[in-house]
Write a protein that holds these residues in place. Structure first.
Motif, PDB file in Angstrom:
ATOM      1  N   GLU A 215      44.556 -23.203  29.714  1.00  0.00           N
ATOM      2  CA  GLU A 215      44.266 -24.079  30.837  1.00  0.00           C
ATOM      3  C   GLU A 215      42.950 -24.835  30.660  1.00  0.00           C
ATOM      4  OE1 GLU A 215      46.080 -22.074  34.729  1.00  0.00           O
ATOM      5  OE2 GLU A 215      44.610 -20.790  33.723  1.00  0.00           O
ATOM      6  N   LYS A 216      42.023 -24.245  29.907  1.00  0.00           N
ATOM      7  CA  LYS A 216      40.752 -24.931  29.675  1.00  0.00           C
ATOM      8  C   LYS A 216      40.959 -26.057  28.669  1.00  0.00           C
ATOM      9  CE  LYS A 216      37.756 -20.928  30.490  1.00  0.00           C
ATOM     10  NZ  LYS A 216      36.715 -20.039  29.913  1.00  0.00           N
ATOM     11  N   ILE A 217      40.443 -27.222  28.991  1.00  0.00           N
ATOM     12  CA  ILE A 217      40.579 -28.372  28.099  1.00  0.00           C
ATOM     13  C   ILE A 217      39.269 -28.622  27.373  1.00  0.00           C
ATOM     14  CG2 ILE A 217      42.384 -29.441  29.495  1.00  0.00           C
ATOM     15  CD1 ILE A 217      40.249 -31.240  30.701  1.00  0.00           C
TER      16      ILE A 217
ATOM     17  N   ASP B 245      32.833 -34.879  30.199  1.00  0.00           N
ATOM     18  CA  ASP B 245      33.863 -35.875  29.914  1.00  0.00           C
ATOM     19  C   ASP B 245      35.071 -35.168  29.323  1.00  0.00           C
ATOM     20  OD1 ASP B 245      35.429 -38.004  29.183  1.00  0.00           O
ATOM     21  OD2 ASP B 245      34.027 -38.825  27.695  1.00  0.00           O
ATOM     22  N   CYS B 246      36.242 -35.374  29.954  1.00  0.00           N
ATOM     23  CA  CYS B 246      37.482 -34.762  29.472  1.00  0.00           C
ATOM     24  C   CYS B 246      38.163 -35.580  28.373  1.00  0.00           C
ATOM     25  CB  CYS B 246      38.466 -34.583  30.627  1.00  0.00           C
ATOM     26  SG  CYS B 246      37.874 -33.521  31.958  1.00  0.00           S
ATOM     27  N   GLY B 247      37.611 -36.751  28.045  1.00  0.00           N
ATOM     28  CA  GLY B 247      38.189 -37.598  27.010  1.00  0.00           C
ATOM     29  C   GLY B 247      39.198 -38.592  27.532  1.00  0.00           C
ATOM     30  N   GLU B 248      39.921 -38.229  28.570  1.00  0.00           N
ATOM     31  CA  GLU B 248      40.885 -39.090  29.239  1.00  0.00           C
ATOM     32  C   GLU B 248      41.155 -38.514  30.617  1.00  0.00           C
ATOM     33  OE1 GLU B 248      44.385 -39.077  26.873  1.00  0.00           O
ATOM     34  OE2 GLU B 248      44.886 -36.992  27.298  1.00  0.00           O
ATOM     35  N   ALA B 249      41.801 -39.268  31.453  1.00  0.00           N
ATOM     36  CA  ALA B 249      42.099 -38.783  32.804  1.00  0.00           C
ATOM     37  C   ALA B 249      43.017 -37.571  32.737  1.00  0.00           C
ATOM     38  CB  ALA B 249      42.742 -39.893  33.632  1.00  0.00           C
ATOM     39  N   LYS B 250      42.666 -36.533  33.472  1.00  0.00           N
ATOM     40  CA  LYS B 250      43.434 -35.295  33.510  1.00  0.00           C
ATOM     41  C   LYS B 250      43.724 -34.907  34.953  1.00  0.00           C
ATOM     42  CE  LYS B 250      43.014 -34.188  29.022  1.00  0.00           C
ATOM     43  NZ  LYS B 250      44.142 -33.925  28.090  1.00  0.00           N
ATOM     44  N   THR B 251      44.760 -34.094  35.134  1.00  0.00           N
ATOM     45  CA  THR B 251      45.017 -33.505  36.440  1.00  0.00           C
ATOM     46  C   THR B 251      44.253 -32.190  36.490  1.00  0.00           C
ATOM     47  OG1 THR B 251      47.210 -34.517  36.529  1.00  0.00           O
ATOM     48  CG2 THR B 251      46.778 -32.703  38.057  1.00  0.00           C
ATOM     49  N   ILE B 252      43.084 -32.220  37.133  1.00  0.00           N
ATOM     50  CA  ILE B 252      42.156 -31.091  37.126  1.00  0.00           C
ATOM     51  C   ILE B 252      42.441 -30.181  38.315  1.00  0.00           C
ATOM     52  CG2 ILE B 252      39.728 -30.428  37.229  1.00  0.00           C
ATOM     53  CD1 ILE B 252      39.067 -33.155  35.987  1.00  0.00           C
TER      54      ILE B 252
ATOM     55  N   HIS C   6      31.616 -32.821  41.816  1.00  0.00           N
ATOM     56  CA  HIS C   6      32.035 -34.214  41.988  1.00  0.00           C
ATOM     57  C   HIS C   6      32.964 -34.572  40.835  1.00  0.00           C
ATOM     58  CE1 HIS C   6      28.307 -34.058  44.330  1.00  0.00           C
ATOM     59  NE2 HIS C   6      28.664 -35.180  44.926  1.00  0.00           N
ATOM     60  N   VAL C   7      33.859 -35.532  41.051  1.00  0.00           N
ATOM     61  CA  VAL C   7      34.698 -36.052  39.961  1.00  0.00           C
ATOM     62  C   VAL C   7      34.637 -37.572  39.978  1.00  0.00           C
ATOM     63  CG1 VAL C   7      36.254 -34.068  39.912  1.00  0.00           C
ATOM     64  CG2 VAL C   7      36.787 -36.013  41.399  1.00  0.00           C
TER      65      VAL C   7
ATOM     66  N   PRO D 150      45.166 -30.175  43.101  1.00  0.00           N
ATOM     67  CA  PRO D 150      44.719 -30.772  41.838  1.00  0.00           C
ATOM     68  C   PRO D 150      44.199 -32.190  42.053  1.00  0.00           C
ATOM     69  CG  PRO D 150      46.847 -29.711  41.572  1.00  0.00           C
ATOM     70  CD  PRO D 150      46.570 -29.744  43.041  1.00  0.00           C
ATOM     71  N   LEU D 151      43.261 -32.611  41.200  1.00  0.00           N
ATOM     72  CA  LEU D 151      42.625 -33.917  41.313  1.00  0.00           C
ATOM     73  C   LEU D 151      42.750 -34.673  40.004  1.00  0.00           C
ATOM     74  CD1 LEU D 151      39.352 -32.578  42.947  1.00  0.00           C
ATOM     75  CD2 LEU D 151      41.174 -33.764  44.172  1.00  0.00           C
ATOM     76  N   LYS D 152      43.001 -35.983  40.084  1.00  0.00           N
ATOM     77  CA  LYS D 152      43.090 -36.812  38.899  1.00  0.00           C
ATOM     78  C   LYS D 152      41.711 -37.382  38.603  1.00  0.00           C
ATOM     79  CE  LYS D 152      46.064 -38.721  35.889  1.00  0.00           C
ATOM     80  NZ  LYS D 152      47.073 -37.995  35.111  1.00  0.00           N
ATOM     81  N   ALA D 153      41.160 -37.090  37.426  1.00  0.00           N
ATOM     82  CA  ALA D 153      39.837 -37.586  37.071  1.00  0.00           C
ATOM     83  C   ALA D 153      39.604 -37.395  35.581  1.00  0.00           C
ATOM     84  CB  ALA D 153      38.754 -36.876  37.864  1.00  0.00           C
ATOM     85  N   ARG D 154      38.613 -38.138  35.058  1.00  0.00           N
ATOM     86  CA  ARG D 154      38.216 -37.963  33.661  1.00  0.00           C
ATOM     87  C   ARG D 154      36.894 -37.221  33.542  1.00  0.00           C
ATOM     88  NH1 ARG D 154      37.450 -42.461  28.759  1.00  0.00           N
ATOM     89  NH2 ARG D 154      36.070 -41.114  27.493  1.00  0.00           N
ATOM     90  N   TYR D 155      36.009 -37.434  34.524  1.00  0.00           N
ATOM     91  CA  TYR D 155      34.672 -36.848  34.472  1.00  0.00           C
ATOM     92  C   TYR D 155      34.483 -35.832  35.603  1.00  0.00           C
ATOM     93  CZ  TYR D 155      33.675 -40.839  31.413  1.00  0.00           C
ATOM     94  OH  TYR D 155      33.698 -41.759  30.400  1.00  0.00           O
ATOM     95  N   MET D 156      33.669 -34.816  35.333  1.00  0.00           N
ATOM     96  CA  MET D 156      33.309 -33.848  36.367  1.00  0.00           C
ATOM     97  C   MET D 156      31.804 -33.629  36.327  1.00  0.00           C
ATOM     98  SD  MET D 156      34.410 -29.812  36.909  1.00  0.00           S
ATOM     99  CE  MET D 156      36.096 -30.167  37.430  1.00  0.00           C
TER     100      MET D 156
END
Length: 449
Positions: free
Chosen positions: A309-311, A359-366, A388-389, A419-425
């Protein structure tokens, strides 16, 4: 055809539940309480060992094992095998470093040669019973009585200790008189034992190369019947079958290996078509893998993995960090709990809040995150926090989650309501557990679907 028997096993080793230590300070008896209401599951620490025993017609028994875990950065006191030997076999002979007990960071004063002693003479009368009688770089050892007993021969070298008490006997006794009567012999045959550590200005942890990391480790030895000429009996080399190993890294890379030189492997994923293995491959989803030596289906082993689950993330900004000792980019997402991110303390001390952007590299469902406090020391453990995202790393808006961590060293796992759609946290520490303005952590991970 020659009468040799080969027995292969996959052994899962795990405590049934958590435990808690009580006491143990100077002069106090240490006790261990079993927390039977905290059962361990697949995600808790455990060993999975592929081991092959080869039994030869002359009575010799060879063990070759590949020891893996689900936490490759976990630091162990020791890694190997222990055996209970009847106390009648009290004569200890070993070819290794001695005669004084030694460790991998305290050994060069002890010479490598053959020593003959007894198990009782190995015991050191420390005011507080503790680990002792360790012998590094041992090629072989024997426990005998009247030329009867057993000889233990390492693949290459091993760490050996033999005492009339168990590790728990010595670890829980506060004084010598609290030890039980000397009993059967506890023999440790270890691949490696973590060093003692130390520093010129106080106690320091062992250096990295002196630690035992769980990871994947190969270890083996031969057990032979003793006799008059121990040197001749120990003059053998391993020739038994070695196990195939399947491991998966934290980022999902699967590797198939063994100690057999130039080996070729065949593997299959989830019961699918068999393929030739050449390079590590990615598998982040849950599933099972079977692998074997090419041309030898009897060598087949299997491993089952849960979904990762960890990206993979990288640190793109940190509000404060200690130069050279507490960098977030290298320490907070490296998979090593022994390294830490820590806010600056040498030049100035910034006040809360302290934050790190990932940075997740691309938008993810977090769906959440994990945070692990530093495993040594108390400064920097975060209490109150916010999340924050962002899609662009610039516009953060209001916090999507706020909370408070418990005051312990366990990894914290936090799931969002949705779940939240985002690339950065952005992970923000709002306060510390001890009220000071330091923030830090050992590991941070983002959980995504």
């Amino acid at each position: 055809a020659d009468g040799t028997a080969i027995l292969a096993f996959t052994v899962v080793s795990q405590a049934p539940n958590a435990a808690k230590q009580h006491g143990g300070t100077s002069g106090n008896v240490l006790s261990v309480e079993e927390l039977t209401n905290e059962k361990f599951g697949e995600d808790d620490f455990r060993f999975v060992t592929n081991q092959i025993w080869t039994v030869y017609p002359d009575g010799s028994v060879e063990l070759q094992s590949s020891i893996t875990t689900n936490d490759e950065q976990f630091v162990l006191p020791r890694l190997g095998y222990s055996m209970t030997i009847p106390k009648v076999y009290e004569n200890l002979t070993y070819y290794g470093r001695g005669p004084i007990g030694n460790y991998n960071d305290r050994k060069t004063a002890q010479n490598i040669q053959k020593y003959t002693t007894t198990v009782m003479e190995e015991f050191v009368n420390f005011p507080k019973p503790q680990d002792m009688a360790n012998h590094e770089e041992t090629r072989w050892c024997a426990l005998t009585q009247n030329n009867k007993g057993a000889v233990f021969v390492a693949n290459d070298e091993m760490v050996v200790s033999a005492l009339p008490y168990t590790a728990q006997d010595m670890g829980t006794a506060a004084h010598i008189y609290e030890l039980p009567e000397p009993g059967d012999i506890t023999l440790h045959l270890d691949m490696k034992v973590t060093g003692l550590g130390g520093a010129s200005c106080g106690q320091g942890a062992p250096l990295k190369h002196d630690r035992v990391y769980a990871g994947q480790n190969d270890f083996g030895f031969i057990i032979r019947p003793a006799g008059k000429d121990l040197d001749q009996i120990a003059h053998v080399t391993p020739s038994g079958v070695v196990p195939v190993t399947i491991t998966r890294s934290a980022n999902g890379k699967v590797k198939i290996s063994s100690t057999k030189e130039d080996a070729q492997y065949i593997y299959a994923v989830n019961g699918g078509k068999a393929k030739a293995y050449s390079v590590p491959f990615s598998m982040r989803e849950a599933g099972s893998i079977k692998a074997w030596f090419k041309g030898n289906k009897d060598s087949e082993v299997s491993m089952t993995f849960n979904k990762i689950e960890k990206i993979e993330t990288r640190v793109v900004f940190v509000s404060s960090e200690e130069p050279g000792a507490g960098a977030a980019a290298t320490n907070l997402v490296d998979g090593d709990p022994s390294t830490i991110w820590h806010t600056m303390y040498s030049v100035t001390v910034a006040q809360f809040p302290h934050w790190v952007d990932f940075d997740c590299g691309e938008a993810k469902t977090i769906k959440g995150f994990t945070y692990q406090p530093r495993q040594s020391g108390r400064h920097g453990d975060i209490k109150d926090y916010s999340i924050h995202v962002s899609m662009d790393g610039k516009n953060w808006g209001e916090p999507v989650h706020e909370g408070q961590f418990s005051k312990d060293k366990k990894e914290k796992r936090v799931l969002f309501k949705e779940p939240l759609k985002a690339r950065y946290m952005r992970f923000t520490g709002v306060s510390s557990q001890n009220g000071q303005d330091f923030a830090g952590g050992a590991e941070f991970g983002i959980l995504a679907e």
